[in-house]
Scaffold this active site. Structure first.
Site, PDB file in Angstrom:
ATOM      1  CG  ASN A 103     -16.914 -30.608   0.472  1.00 34.33           C
ATOM      2  OD1 ASN A 103     -16.918 -31.720   1.003  1.00 34.33           O
ATOM      3  ND2 ASN A 103     -15.865 -29.802   0.497  1.00 34.33           N
ATOM      4  CD1 TRP A 104     -23.046 -32.792   2.053  1.00 33.04           C
ATOM      5  CD2 TRP A 104     -23.543 -34.715   3.087  1.00 33.04           C
ATOM      6  NE1 TRP A 104     -24.322 -33.144   1.684  1.00 33.04           N
ATOM      7  CE2 TRP A 104     -24.647 -34.322   2.307  1.00 33.04           C
ATOM      8  CE3 TRP A 104     -23.623 -35.896   3.815  1.00 33.04           C
ATOM      9  CZ2 TRP A 104     -25.828 -35.068   2.250  1.00 33.04           C
ATOM     10  CZ3 TRP A 104     -24.791 -36.651   3.764  1.00 33.04           C
ATOM     11  CH2 TRP A 104     -25.885 -36.228   2.983  1.00 33.04           C
ATOM     12  CE  LYS A 105     -16.115 -27.737   3.604  1.00 34.41           C
ATOM     13  NZ  LYS A 105     -15.418 -26.513   3.922  1.00 34.41           N
ATOM     14  CG  HIS A 113     -11.856 -28.701  -0.625  1.00 35.99           C
ATOM     15  ND1 HIS A 113     -11.421 -28.073   0.511  1.00 35.99           N
ATOM     16  CD2 HIS A 113     -13.102 -28.241  -0.862  1.00 35.99           C
ATOM     17  CE1 HIS A 113     -12.381 -27.271   0.948  1.00 35.99           C
ATOM     18  NE2 HIS A 113     -13.406 -27.347   0.133  1.00 35.99           N
ATOM     19  CD  GLU A 170     -12.004 -27.564   4.168  1.00 40.38           C
ATOM     20  OE1 GLU A 170     -12.522 -28.686   4.078  1.00 40.38           O
ATOM     21  OE2 GLU A 170     -12.676 -26.516   4.320  1.00 40.38           O
ATOM     22  CD  GLU A 218     -14.570 -24.505  -2.935  1.00 40.83           C
ATOM     23  OE1 GLU A 218     -15.779 -24.546  -2.686  1.00 40.83           O
ATOM     24  OE2 GLU A 218     -13.742 -25.203  -2.335  1.00 40.83           O
ATOM     25  N   GLY A 237     -16.001 -21.274   4.637  1.00 44.62           N
ATOM     26  CA  GLY A 237     -16.398 -21.496   6.028  1.00 44.62           C
ATOM     27  C   GLY A 237     -16.255 -20.272   6.913  1.00 44.62           C
ATOM     28  CB  SER A 260     -19.420 -18.033   2.747  1.00 51.53           C
ATOM     29  OG  SER A 260     -18.421 -18.391   3.698  1.00 51.53           O
ATOM     30  N   GLY A 262     -20.372 -25.831   1.099  1.00 55.64           N
ATOM     31  CA  GLY A 262     -19.949 -26.537   2.304  1.00 55.64           C
ATOM     32  C   GLY A 262     -21.038 -26.485   3.359  1.00 55.64           C
ATOM     33  N   GLY A 263     -20.916 -25.526   4.257  1.00 56.03           N
ATOM     34  CA  GLY A 263     -21.819 -25.429   5.410  1.00 56.03           C
ATOM     35  C   GLY A 263     -23.300 -25.512   5.060  1.00 56.03           C
TER      36      GLY A 263
HETATM   37  C1  PEP Z   1     -16.146 -25.671   0.559  1.00 59.44           C
HETATM   38  O1  PEP Z   1     -15.485 -26.119   1.462  1.00 59.44           O
HETATM   39  O2  PEP Z   1     -16.061 -26.188  -0.576  1.00 59.44           O
HETATM   40  C2  PEP Z   1     -17.022 -24.539   0.840  1.00 59.44           C
HETATM   41  C3  PEP Z   1     -17.365 -23.775  -0.149  1.00 59.44           C
HETATM   42  O3  PEP Z   1     -17.396 -24.347   2.139  1.00 59.44           O
HETATM   43  P1  PEP Z   1     -18.423 -23.215   2.710  1.00 59.44           P
HETATM   44  O4  PEP Z   1     -19.598 -23.187   1.780  1.00 59.44           O
HETATM   45  O5  PEP Z   1     -18.774 -23.683   4.077  1.00 59.44           O
HETATM   46  O6  PEP Z   1     -17.681 -21.935   2.681  1.00 59.44           O
END
Ligand code: PEP
Length: 249
Positions: free
Chosen positions: A9-11, A95, A97, A167, A173, A213, A234-235
């Site tokens: 997920n590049w956001k 998600h 967010e 999640e 994040g 994470s 994500g990251g």
């Molecule tokens: C996400 O937003 O779906 C996610 C898992 O982010 P991160 O890996 O950065 O925690």
């Protein structure tokens, strides 16, 4: 056996040029991983660029959201048909967010899930608890309720095609990860919720990812757990080397 599924997920990250470069770097690093479904989900405006860059590779294209209506006066939104036209196969729905910053509700997520399935897109439905909910000891209750509401009114056969992503919001994040055992237990509870509604066969078929994470250093421990079928990243999805290491867990 459920096929592992790792999605990035590049956001709201990467320009068109950066999208091209990241995909170009990623393709050779994951080209020998046919035993894992690999997906990247760039922002809407870069889907065309991404689709072109991914052509002929084993990486599939996903989107980060969609609207449940087919068309109309919904400024800033995109429909399932629009995503399909770009060759999108997967769509992240609900998600945290989106829920937190854009007011998405379980009811809205459910509408999107139904429309995505009808359109032939694979929904990746996110569920997860806040830190307060975790500390109150109601994690399972929260995520099972979100799961059941997201899947309300779909058939057992359709449910098999849904991907769920557990999640924990406090782990997204933040660098904090649920322990592999905790994540496995909660995902087991989610699978049980699926079983209560759709039966054992569907529960054993549905793939459930962990997200929060996840990175090269913890992917193999998480993926070794019996209930964890993949990762929503994500990251670490923003660096080809890191993402490919997770894909190879
Ligand atoms: C996400 O937003 O779906 C996610 C898992 O982010 P991160 O890996 O950065 O925690």
């Amino acid at each position: 056996m459920r096929k592992p599924i790792i999605a990035g997920n590049w956001k709201m990250n990467k320009t068109a040029e950066e999208t091209k470069a990241l995909i170009k770097d990623l393709i050779p690093l994951v080209s020998d991983t046919d035993n894992v479904d690999v997906i990247v989900c760039p922002p809407f405006v870069n889907l065309a660029t991404a689709a072109e860059a991914l052509a002929g590779s084993n990486i599939k294209l996903g989107a980060q959201n969609m609207h449940f209506e087919k068309s109309g006066a919904f400024t800033g939104e995109v429909s399932a048909d629009m995503l399909l036209a770009f060759g999108v196969k997967y769509v992240i729905l609900g998600h945290s967010e989106r829920r937190q910053y854009f007011g998405e509700t379980d009811e809205g997520v459910n509408k999107k899930v139904k429309v995505a399935l009808q359109a032939g897109l694979v929904p990746i439905v996110c569920v997860g608890e806040t830190l307060e909910e975790r500390e109150a000891g109601i994690t399972s209750e929260i995520v099972c309720k979100q799961t059941k509401l997201a899947m309300l009114g779909i058939s057992a056969e359709e449910a098999k095609g849904v991907v769920l992503a557990y999640e924990p919001i406090w782990a997204i994040g933040t660098g904090k990860t649920a322990t592999a055992d905790d994540a496995n237990d909660t995902i087991g509870a989610i699978r049980n919720a699926v079983k209560e509604v759709f039966g054992e066969d569907t529960a054993q078929s549905v793939r459930i990812q962990y997200g929060g994470s996840m990175k090269p250093g913890n992917a193999s421990e998480l993926m070794a757990k019996s209930e964890i079928d993949g990762g929503l990243i994500g990251g670490a999805a923003l660096k080809a080397e890191d993402f490919s290491q997770i894909v190879k867990f």
